[in-house]
Write an enzyme that holds these catalytic residues in place. Structure first.
Site, mmCIF file in Angstrom:
data_model
loop_
_atom_site.group_PDB
_atom_site.id
_atom_site.type_symbol
_atom_site.label_atom_id
_atom_site.label_comp_id
_atom_site.label_asym_id
_atom_site.label_seq_id
_atom_site.Cartn_x
_atom_site.Cartn_y
_atom_site.Cartn_z
ATOM 1 N N HIS A 294 0.901 -1.258 -0.142
ATOM 2 C CA HIS A 294 0.202 0.134 0.390
ATOM 3 C C HIS A 294 0.812 1.087 -0.076
ATOM 4 O O HIS A 294 1.583 1.261 0.311
ATOM 5 C CB HIS A 294 -0.886 -0.244 0.957
ATOM 6 N N CYS B 297 2.909 -4.473 7.531
ATOM 7 C CA CYS B 297 2.699 -4.330 5.362
ATOM 8 C C CYS B 297 3.674 -3.739 4.200
ATOM 9 O O CYS B 297 4.775 -3.948 5.706
ATOM 10 C CB CYS B 297 1.672 -3.400 5.201
#
Length: 197
Positions: A147, A163
């Site tokens: 992301h 992440c």
């Protein structure tokens, strides 16, 4: 313990340690990332198909495999110590300016995350940034994402809860080039294997 990130300083022609404080100073001074972490096309030999994403967590690079032994290389931020992982997953879905809903584990350890337990709307301050690629193992969401981030200076560091984070311009570019179902190979020395792989 993870290896210290280093960047090449062209003024002194030496490799220098790169930590969160130096990263903030560099970004404030230059308004951009160090050269190594900027998007660029590089020579990259692999047996993987074009369109495959290969993440080198230790070096803080994400490679999007291209034809003819080439790849587009992007700088990334990865999981801090204890949050790194490795495995083979796939892009299960993508979202533009996604809502961020912290997982229960993050809510339990982070008071700031707890206030967004019902979800933080997408936007410039949202931790998922401009795009999110949701990583799946089979038909199951792994809770890990590739992301964007509003904190561009964190690219090149071990900073996340697992992440893979990218500069917002880079995640927009990557999302425009990849397809749902694309294979994602995450390599990180000393990291736990994702249990679903």
């Amino acid at each position: 313990m993870a290896a210290q990130t280093q960047i090449f300083d062209p003024r002194t022609r030496t490799w220098v340690n790169y930590d969160l404080n130096k990263a903030r100073e560099y970004f404030a001074r230059n308004k951009q990332l160090p050269d190594a972490f900027r998007m660029q096309t590089v020579t990259f030999r692999t047996a993987e198909e074009p369109g495959t994403i290969i993440i080198d967590g230790n070096q803080h690079f994400l490679y999007l495999v291209q034809p003819n032994n080439q790849a587009i290389r992007y700088g990334i931020g990865v999981g801090r110590e204890g949050f790194g992982w490795a495995g083979i997953v796939r892009i299960g879905r993508m979202s533009e300016w996604p809502t961020w809903t912290p997982p229960p584990e993050m809510i339990a350890r982070d008071a700031n995350a707890a206030k967004w337990a019902a979800g933080m709307p997408g936007g410039p301050q949202n931790p998922l940034g401009a795009r999110a690629l949701y990583l799946y193992a089979g038909d199951s969401d792994t809770i890990y994402r590739i992301h964007g981030t509003p904190e561009s200076w964190t690219i090149g560091l071990d900073v996340s809860s697992g992440c893979i984070r990218m500069n917002n311009n880079d995640i927009i570019d990557l999302a425009s080039r990849v397809k749902i179902g694309a294979k994602v190979i995450v390599l990180m020395q000393g990291a736990a294997l994702y249990k679903g792989v």
